[in-house]
Design an enzyme around this catalytic site. Structure first.
Site, short mmCIF file in Angstrom:
data_model
loop_
_atom_site.label_atom_id
_atom_site.label_comp_id
_atom_site.label_asym_id
_atom_site.label_seq_id
_atom_site.Cartn_x
_atom_site.Cartn_y
_atom_site.Cartn_z
N ASP A 75 24.96 17.04 -30.77
CA ASP A 75 24.33 17.38 -29.48
C ASP A 75 25.25 18.37 -28.78
O ASP A 75 26.48 18.29 -28.92
CB ASP A 75 24.17 16.11 -28.62
CG ASP A 75 23.12 16.27 -27.54
OD1 ASP A 75 22.05 15.66 -27.65
OD2 ASP A 75 23.37 17.04 -26.58
N PHE A 90 6.42 9.09 -33.14
CA PHE A 90 5.46 8.35 -32.30
C PHE A 90 6.08 7.16 -31.60
O PHE A 90 5.36 6.33 -31.05
CB PHE A 90 4.27 7.90 -33.16
CG PHE A 90 3.51 9.04 -33.78
CD1 PHE A 90 2.54 9.73 -33.05
CD2 PHE A 90 3.79 9.46 -35.07
CE1 PHE A 90 1.87 10.80 -33.61
CE2 PHE A 90 3.12 10.53 -35.64
CZ PHE A 90 2.15 11.21 -34.91
N ASN A 142 -1.13 12.16 -28.35
CA ASN A 142 -0.73 11.92 -26.97
C ASN A 142 -1.85 12.26 -25.99
O ASN A 142 -2.04 11.58 -24.99
CB ASN A 142 0.54 12.72 -26.64
CG ASN A 142 1.78 11.97 -27.07
OD1 ASN A 142 1.70 10.88 -27.64
ND2 ASN A 142 2.96 12.53 -26.83
N LYS A 202 -5.94 1.00 -19.47
CA LYS A 202 -5.46 0.24 -18.31
C LYS A 202 -5.45 1.15 -17.08
O LYS A 202 -4.85 2.23 -17.12
CB LYS A 202 -4.04 -0.26 -18.55
CG LYS A 202 -3.91 -1.21 -19.74
CD LYS A 202 -3.39 -2.55 -19.30
CE LYS A 202 -3.55 -3.68 -20.29
NZ LYS A 202 -3.74 -3.44 -21.65
N CYS A 220 6.69 12.51 -22.03
CA CYS A 220 5.81 13.02 -23.09
C CYS A 220 4.38 13.33 -22.64
O CYS A 220 3.95 14.48 -22.74
CB CYS A 220 5.78 12.05 -24.26
SG CYS A 220 7.38 11.95 -25.09
N ARG A 230 11.66 10.41 -16.07
CA ARG A 230 11.08 11.75 -16.13
C ARG A 230 9.57 11.67 -15.87
O ARG A 230 8.87 10.90 -16.51
CB ARG A 230 11.37 12.40 -17.49
CG ARG A 230 12.83 12.76 -17.65
CD ARG A 230 13.12 13.35 -19.02
NE ARG A 230 13.16 12.34 -20.05
CZ ARG A 230 13.45 12.58 -21.33
NH1 ARG A 230 13.72 13.80 -21.72
NH2 ARG A 230 13.47 11.61 -22.21
P1 NAD Z 1 16.09 14.02 -24.58
O1 NAD Z 1 16.18 14.96 -23.47
O2 NAD Z 1 16.39 12.57 -24.36
O3 NAD Z 1 17.03 14.50 -25.77
C1 NAD Z 1 17.17 15.82 -26.16
C2 NAD Z 1 18.61 16.04 -26.54
O4 NAD Z 1 18.75 17.35 -27.09
C3 NAD Z 1 19.59 15.97 -25.36
O5 NAD Z 1 20.60 15.04 -25.64
C4 NAD Z 1 20.13 17.39 -25.22
O6 NAD Z 1 21.47 17.42 -24.80
C5 NAD Z 1 19.98 17.88 -26.66
N1 NAD Z 1 19.92 19.35 -26.77
C6 NAD Z 1 19.23 20.21 -26.01
N2 NAD Z 1 19.45 21.49 -26.43
C7 NAD Z 1 20.29 21.39 -27.49
C8 NAD Z 1 20.86 22.34 -28.35
N3 NAD Z 1 20.61 23.66 -28.19
N4 NAD Z 1 21.68 21.91 -29.32
C9 NAD Z 1 21.93 20.59 -29.47
N5 NAD Z 1 21.42 19.64 -28.69
C10 NAD Z 1 20.60 20.04 -27.70
O7 NAD Z 1 14.61 14.17 -25.19
P2 NAD Z 1 13.79 13.10 -26.05
O8 NAD Z 1 13.06 12.21 -25.13
O9 NAD Z 1 14.66 12.56 -27.12
O10 NAD Z 1 12.70 14.07 -26.69
C11 NAD Z 1 13.02 14.99 -27.71
C12 NAD Z 1 11.74 15.51 -28.31
O11 NAD Z 1 11.01 14.42 -28.91
C13 NAD Z 1 10.77 16.13 -27.30
O12 NAD Z 1 10.10 17.18 -27.90
C14 NAD Z 1 9.82 14.99 -26.99
O13 NAD Z 1 8.56 15.44 -26.56
C15 NAD Z 1 9.72 14.31 -28.34
N6 NAD Z 1 9.35 12.90 -28.28
C16 NAD Z 1 9.88 12.09 -27.32
C17 NAD Z 1 9.55 10.74 -27.29
C18 NAD Z 1 10.10 9.83 -26.23
O14 NAD Z 1 9.58 8.73 -26.06
N7 NAD Z 1 11.14 10.21 -25.51
C19 NAD Z 1 8.67 10.22 -28.26
C20 NAD Z 1 8.17 11.07 -29.23
C21 NAD Z 1 8.52 12.41 -29.23
#
Ligand code: NAD
Length: 434
Positions: free
Chosen positions: A30, A152, A208, A251, A260, A327
């Protein structure tokens, strides 16, 4: 298998940890150095049930490591999962700059065959751009595959969702990529849906959007129920017990939020328009969701007359139970609207207090528990249906509130019981009990 996870957020951390639990060697990278420092020390920067124990266990076994050097993680891996954020831009499109940066970093460090996987939620055709970027910046003739493997999982039950998914979706362009996925996900014993990259990208956005549509459908119904004397909980159950429909996500409440649904809905609407087929259906889903939040303000006015200087208690801040994620949380958006109306807000959430303080600072009062919230409040709003908010000592609550008024934003309380106890009750899609 040696795996690199780029982006150690909710999705990346869970994915990386679960793959290491399945016996793979995982390197999570990260660009947030503070996050990596916390992880290296054995801490976990997010709240997700069961995650801390699993991370510790796999770090001890030497199968899970963390780095802020993306290239180091990529070089050691055969499969690279891109799990960075894809937030909304002003115009609703997905901001893919992090995906581009990571693709470039991968290109600069690729030194042997790698399967590069989009796990982040991205609009259809992103895979093409990832491929183009890697081909442009790659310094050798090493082969690679790009694939889509949308995630998912749900925050709050993420580990269980990852380990026991309803299905795994992979979008591939080669037999080799498909075989790698079959080996990786084989231990889960689940159905793997194999399609091309575009198909997998659309599956995620469509899933979604469909779930958001179910929620908005229930919310639209709730407004009809409210005007007629029907109770939307009963109506939704009556509809949802039909197996073709099912009760999940049907619901009514204060609307959907989270990192998301709102963003993916916007991104899908945007890309559909760009592709020449505007999805008006989804625009309406979004509109209904926005209306539910304003409805809360209208209901408060009906319950309390004027909002300025009223003390309003808030139970729950996270966008759903069992997470600290705020968020696009409806609670936060509604609090902002109430603050604009000059209400005094007291709030409590079992996990999201720290993140809310970062977002709202001293604009609201932070409380120790739900009773602390209710003390001297003119009204309490249930925003997030945490389990611990389900069992309430109503007598105690009534005695400490300034006015015994409950706005049940998730329809979890019994209106008749509360009315008998002397509360004024309003839910969503049920007749108010004065
Ligand atoms: P998040 O913000 O929790 O995590 C993203 C991470 O990426 C952060 O830790 C950030 O520091 C890191 N990051 C950003 N730019 C970077 C870079 N250039 N190099 C390295 N690291 C970098 O986001 P999330 O909730 O984990 O979601 C990530 C993706 O997964 C999104 O596209 C989201 O839509 C998708 N998603 C999320 C969920 C959920 O429930 N949160 C479920 C399914 C899919």
């Amino acid at each position: 298998m040696n795996i690199a996870i780029i982006g150690a957020g909710y999705v990346g951390l869970v994915t990386g940890t679960c793959f290491s639990e399945l016996g793979n060697n995982v390197f999570c990278a990260d660009n947030d150095e503070r996050k990596i420092a916390v992880l290296k020390e054995g801490g976990v920067p997010i709240y997700e049930p069961g995650l801390e124990e699993l991370i510790r266990k796999n770090m001890t076994k030497g199968r899970l490591k963390f780095t802020s050097d993306i290239k180091e993680a990529v070089r050691a891996a055969q499969v690279v999962f891109i799990c960075v954020g894809t937030p909304s831009r002003e115009d609703g499109s997905a901001d893919l700059t992090a995906i581009e940066k990571v693709s470039k970093a991968i290109a600069e460090s690729i030194d042997s065959y790698k399967l590069i996987v989009e796990k982040s939620t991205v609009p259809v055709e992103t895979g093409e751009w990832v491929k183009k970027t890697i081909n442009t910046f790659k310094k050798n003739t090493v082969e690679f595959d790009v694939a889509s493997n949308p995630e998912f999982l749900k925050e709050g039950s993420a580990i269980e969702d990852f380990m026991k998914p309803d299905r795994v979706v992979v979008g591939v362009e080669s037999k080799k990529a498909e075989e790698i996925f079959r080996e990786l996900y084989g231990p889960l014993g689940t159905k793997i849906v194999v399609t091309n990259i575009q198909g997998a990208e659309i599956i995620k956005h469509a899933s979604n959007s469909f779930l958001a549509m179910k929620i908005s459908f229930a919310n639209a119904l709730s407004n009809i129920c409210e005007r007629t004397g029907a109770d939307v909980n009963a109506v939704a159950e009556g509809i949802g017990l039909d197996k073709r429909i099912n009760t999940h996500f049907l619901k009514a409440g204060i609307g959907f939020g989270g990192s998301c649904f709102p963003k993916d809905l916007k991104a899908f609407i945007y890309i559909a328009e760009k592709l020449g087929y505007p999805m008006h259906l989804l625009e309406e889903v979004e509109k209904i969701n926005d209306m539910q939040k304003t409805l809360v303000i209208k209901k408060i006015k009906e319950l309390l007359w004027n909002i300025p200087e009223k003390c309003i208690g808030v139970w729950g801040l996270a966008f759903k139970p069992d997470t600290d994620d705020i968020r696009s949380a409806p609670a936060i958006e509604i609090i902002k609207m109430l603050l604009a109306e000059r209400a005094h807000i007291k709030a409590f959430d079992p996990a999201a207090m720290k993140r809310t303080k970062e977002e709202l600072g001293d604009k609201i009062q932070y409380c120790q528990d739900i009773y602390d919230v209710a003390k001297d409040a003119d009204c309490v709003i249930l925003m997030t249906e945490w389990n611990e908010f389900k069992e309430i000592d109503w007598e105690r609550l009534k005695n400490i509130m300034k006015q015994p008024v409950i706005l049940d934003g998730r329809n979890i309380y019994d209106p008749d019981k509360l009315t008998k106890l002397g509360f004024r009750y309003a839910g969503i899609g049920r007749k108010n009990k004065a």
